[in-house]
Design a protein around this motif. Sequence first.
Motif, PDB file in Angstrom:
ATOM      1  N   GLU A  36      16.370 -14.431   8.362  1.00 55.47           N
ATOM      2  CA  GLU A  36      17.365 -13.585   8.558  1.00 55.47           C
ATOM      3  C   GLU A  36      17.232 -12.390   9.392  1.00 55.47           C
ATOM      4  OE1 GLU A  36      18.987 -11.867   4.496  1.00 55.47           O
ATOM      5  OE2 GLU A  36      17.189 -10.813   4.457  1.00 55.47           O
ATOM      6  N   THR A  37      18.332 -11.417   9.779  1.00 53.71           N
ATOM      7  CA  THR A  37      17.850 -10.333  10.416  1.00 53.71           C
ATOM      8  C   THR A  37      17.984  -9.013   9.419  1.00 53.71           C
ATOM      9  OG1 THR A  37      20.183  -9.729  10.891  1.00 53.71           O
ATOM     10  CG2 THR A  37      18.866 -11.076  12.559  1.00 53.71           C
ATOM     11  N   ALA A  38      17.271  -7.913   9.726  1.00 56.69           N
ATOM     12  CA  ALA A  38      17.323  -6.820   8.730  1.00 56.69           C
ATOM     13  C   ALA A  38      18.669  -6.365   8.479  1.00 56.69           C
ATOM     14  CB  ALA A  38      16.591  -5.730   9.278  1.00 56.69           C
ATOM     15  N   GLY A  39      18.738  -6.012   7.238  1.00 58.16           N
ATOM     16  CA  GLY A  39      20.180  -5.291   6.863  1.00 58.16           C
ATOM     17  C   GLY A  39      20.492  -5.338   5.525  1.00 58.16           C
ATOM     18  N   GLY A  40      21.622  -4.769   4.997  1.00 65.69           N
ATOM     19  CA  GLY A  40      22.052  -4.984   3.602  1.00 65.69           C
ATOM     20  C   GLY A  40      23.122  -4.249   3.171  1.00 65.69           C
ATOM     21  N   ASN A  41      23.534  -3.894   2.273  1.00 65.90           N
ATOM     22  CA  ASN A  41      24.893  -3.572   1.663  1.00 65.90           C
ATOM     23  C   ASN A  41      25.135  -2.027   2.003  1.00 65.90           C
ATOM     24  OD1 ASN A  41      25.004  -5.973   0.415  1.00 65.90           O
ATOM     25  ND2 ASN A  41      24.932  -5.322  -1.590  1.00 65.90           N
ATOM     26  N   LEU A  42      26.347  -1.701   2.303  1.00 69.05           N
ATOM     27  CA  LEU A  42      26.858  -0.327   2.552  1.00 69.05           C
ATOM     28  C   LEU A  42      26.908   0.090   1.212  1.00 69.05           C
ATOM     29  CD1 LEU A  42      28.030   1.681   4.478  1.00 69.05           C
ATOM     30  CD2 LEU A  42      30.344   0.678   3.927  1.00 69.05           C
ATOM     31  N   GLU A  43      26.227   1.361   0.815  1.00 70.27           N
ATOM     32  CA  GLU A  43      26.575   2.069  -0.263  1.00 70.27           C
ATOM     33  C   GLU A  43      27.661   3.081  -0.273  1.00 70.27           C
ATOM     34  OE1 GLU A  43      24.566   1.161  -2.992  1.00 70.27           O
ATOM     35  OE2 GLU A  43      23.383   0.039  -1.665  1.00 70.27           O
ATOM     36  N   LEU A  48      28.377   4.329   8.178  1.00 72.39           N
ATOM     37  CA  LEU A  48      27.802   2.938   8.775  1.00 72.39           C
ATOM     38  C   LEU A  48      26.147   3.186   9.235  1.00 72.39           C
ATOM     39  CD1 LEU A  48      31.127   1.126  10.233  1.00 72.39           C
ATOM     40  CD2 LEU A  48      29.834   0.856   8.084  1.00 72.39           C
ATOM     41  N   ASP A  49      26.328   3.985  10.481  1.00 70.84           N
ATOM     42  CA  ASP A  49      25.072   4.214  11.109  1.00 70.84           C
ATOM     43  C   ASP A  49      23.753   4.680   9.967  1.00 70.84           C
ATOM     44  OD1 ASP A  49      26.412   3.723  13.366  1.00 70.84           O
ATOM     45  OD2 ASP A  49      26.017   5.600  14.165  1.00 70.84           O
ATOM     46  N   THR A  50      24.199   5.519   9.077  1.00 70.56           N
ATOM     47  CA  THR A  50      23.175   5.910   8.150  1.00 70.56           C
ATOM     48  C   THR A  50      22.556   4.877   7.208  1.00 70.56           C
ATOM     49  OG1 THR A  50      24.169   8.097   8.193  1.00 70.56           O
ATOM     50  CG2 THR A  50      22.652   7.381   6.369  1.00 70.56           C
ATOM     51  N   ALA A  51      23.682   4.070   6.861  1.00 68.98           N
ATOM     52  CA  ALA A  51      23.198   2.929   5.973  1.00 68.98           C
ATOM     53  C   ALA A  51      22.571   2.010   6.771  1.00 68.98           C
ATOM     54  CB  ALA A  51      24.757   2.300   5.454  1.00 68.98           C
ATOM     55  N   LEU A  52      23.008   1.506   7.866  1.00 70.96           N
ATOM     56  CA  LEU A  52      22.046   0.405   8.665  1.00 70.96           C
ATOM     57  C   LEU A  52      20.589   0.943   9.069  1.00 70.96           C
ATOM     58  CD1 LEU A  52      22.065  -2.292   9.791  1.00 70.96           C
ATOM     59  CD2 LEU A  52      22.899  -1.547  11.905  1.00 70.96           C
ATOM     60  N   ILE A  53      20.421   2.160   9.623  1.00 68.79           N
ATOM     61  CA  ILE A  53      19.263   2.929   9.815  1.00 68.79           C
ATOM     62  C   ILE A  53      18.267   2.613   8.189  1.00 68.79           C
ATOM     63  CG2 ILE A  53      17.826   4.892  10.433  1.00 68.79           C
ATOM     64  CD1 ILE A  53      19.037   3.480  12.786  1.00 68.79           C
ATOM     65  N   ARG A  54      18.799   3.173   7.308  1.00 69.35           N
ATOM     66  CA  ARG A  54      18.266   3.036   6.265  1.00 69.35           C
ATOM     67  C   ARG A  54      17.813   1.731   5.895  1.00 69.35           C
ATOM     68  NH1 ARG A  54      20.317   1.256   1.627  1.00 69.35           N
ATOM     69  NH2 ARG A  54      22.286   1.350   2.182  1.00 69.35           N
ATOM     70  N   GLU A  55      18.509   0.783   5.817  1.00 67.94           N
ATOM     71  CA  GLU A  55      18.151  -0.463   5.521  1.00 67.94           C
ATOM     72  C   GLU A  55      16.955  -1.065   6.492  1.00 67.94           C
ATOM     73  OE1 GLU A  55      18.711  -2.711   3.173  1.00 67.94           O
ATOM     74  OE2 GLU A  55      20.567  -1.725   2.009  1.00 67.94           O
ATOM     75  N   ILE A  56      17.037  -0.855   7.580  1.00 67.36           N
ATOM     76  CA  ILE A  56      16.285  -1.185   8.680  1.00 67.36           C
ATOM     77  C   ILE A  56      14.522  -0.803   8.316  1.00 67.36           C
ATOM     78  CG2 ILE A  56      15.175  -1.161  11.053  1.00 67.36           C
ATOM     79  CD1 ILE A  56      18.341  -1.100  11.994  1.00 67.36           C
ATOM     80  N   LYS A  57      14.791   0.550   7.989  1.00 70.39           N
ATOM     81  CA  LYS A  57      13.609   1.305   7.308  1.00 70.39           C
ATOM     82  C   LYS A  57      12.944   0.900   6.122  1.00 70.39           C
ATOM     83  CE  LYS A  57      10.679   4.845   8.278  1.00 70.39           C
ATOM     84  NZ  LYS A  57       9.805   4.786   9.319  1.00 70.39           N
ATOM     85  N   GLU A  58      13.819   0.612   5.205  1.00 68.71           N
ATOM     86  CA  GLU A  58      13.342  -0.101   4.019  1.00 68.71           C
ATOM     87  C   GLU A  58      12.909  -1.451   4.012  1.00 68.71           C
ATOM     88  OE1 GLU A  58      16.873  -0.207   1.176  1.00 68.71           O
ATOM     89  OE2 GLU A  58      17.100   2.137   1.096  1.00 68.71           O
ATOM     90  N   GLU A  59      13.564  -2.288   4.879  1.00 64.84           N
ATOM     91  CA  GLU A  59      13.074  -3.574   4.823  1.00 64.84           C
ATOM     92  C   GLU A  59      11.940  -4.121   5.931  1.00 64.84           C
ATOM     93  OE1 GLU A  59      16.486  -6.261   5.461  1.00 64.84           O
ATOM     94  OE2 GLU A  59      17.412  -5.980   3.508  1.00 64.84           O
ATOM     95  N   ALA A  60      12.058  -3.092   7.023  1.00 65.56           N
ATOM     96  CA  ALA A  60      10.941  -3.373   7.967  1.00 65.56           C
ATOM     97  C   ALA A  60      10.248  -2.273   8.348  1.00 65.56           C
ATOM     98  CB  ALA A  60      11.875  -3.776   9.351  1.00 65.56           C
ATOM     99  N   GLY A  61      10.297  -1.252   7.785  1.00 66.25           N
ATOM    100  CA  GLY A  61       9.309  -0.066   7.974  1.00 66.25           C
ATOM    101  C   GLY A  61       9.373   0.658   9.521  1.00 66.25           C
ATOM    102  N   ILE A  62      10.253   0.251  10.176  1.00 66.21           N
ATOM    103  CA  ILE A  62      10.579   0.669  11.707  1.00 66.21           C
ATOM    104  C   ILE A  62      11.847   1.555  11.823  1.00 66.21           C
ATOM    105  CG2 ILE A  62       9.173  -0.975  12.521  1.00 66.21           C
ATOM    106  CD1 ILE A  62      11.939  -2.363  13.455  1.00 66.21           C
ATOM    107  N   HIS A  63      11.461   2.254  12.850  1.00 66.27           N
ATOM    108  CA  HIS A  63      12.743   3.292  13.220  1.00 66.27           C
ATOM    109  C   HIS A  63      13.436   2.386  14.491  1.00 66.27           C
ATOM    110  CE1 HIS A  63      15.628   6.149  14.168  1.00 66.27           C
ATOM    111  NE2 HIS A  63      15.487   6.227  15.474  1.00 66.27           N
ATOM    112  N   ALA A  64      14.732   2.285  14.394  1.00 65.26           N
ATOM    113  CA  ALA A  64      15.657   1.454  15.467  1.00 65.26           C
ATOM    114  C   ALA A  64      16.807   2.496  15.841  1.00 65.26           C
ATOM    115  CB  ALA A  64      16.197   0.154  15.007  1.00 65.26           C
TER     116      ALA A  64
END
Length: 138
Positions: A36-43, A48-64
């Motif tokens: 799959e691609t990185a991502g997850g649930n909106l808390e 939206l932007d904050t949630a997606l950046i958080r999920e990317i950092k949590e799952e892949a350890g990178i900043h995008a």
Amino acid sequence: MTGKIVVVLKAVIIHQGRILILKRSGSDEVGAGGWETAGGNLEFGEDLDTALIREIKEEAGIHASIDRLLFATTFFTDPGRQIVLLSYLCRTDEPRVTLSHEHDEYRWATKSELVQYLPEAIISDFTKHGVFALPELI
């Protein structure tokens, strides 16, 4: 009957013409071993932007950085649970991924590799919404 709607954010992260895909842990209760691609649930309370950046950092350890919304779709995981999926085009300069416990492997995939690894439902969405036609992909 009362159903539940879950908002899921996904990142189509591009680095040097390739897209980051992650392989779900074999012990995961949903989609074990699938790519799959990185991502997850909106808390609740997140934008939206904050949630997606958080999920990317949590799952892949990178900043995008988030470029734009690619597509939105919805589907049912069972009769009482509907997913609203928002997929965003993102970019990173960080090729080194640090996986969370949720994933076992990662790959920076070309277009042809995406077709090999991703499940048919994701391939269908990518085709329908022009992800494979992005000019920066190799």
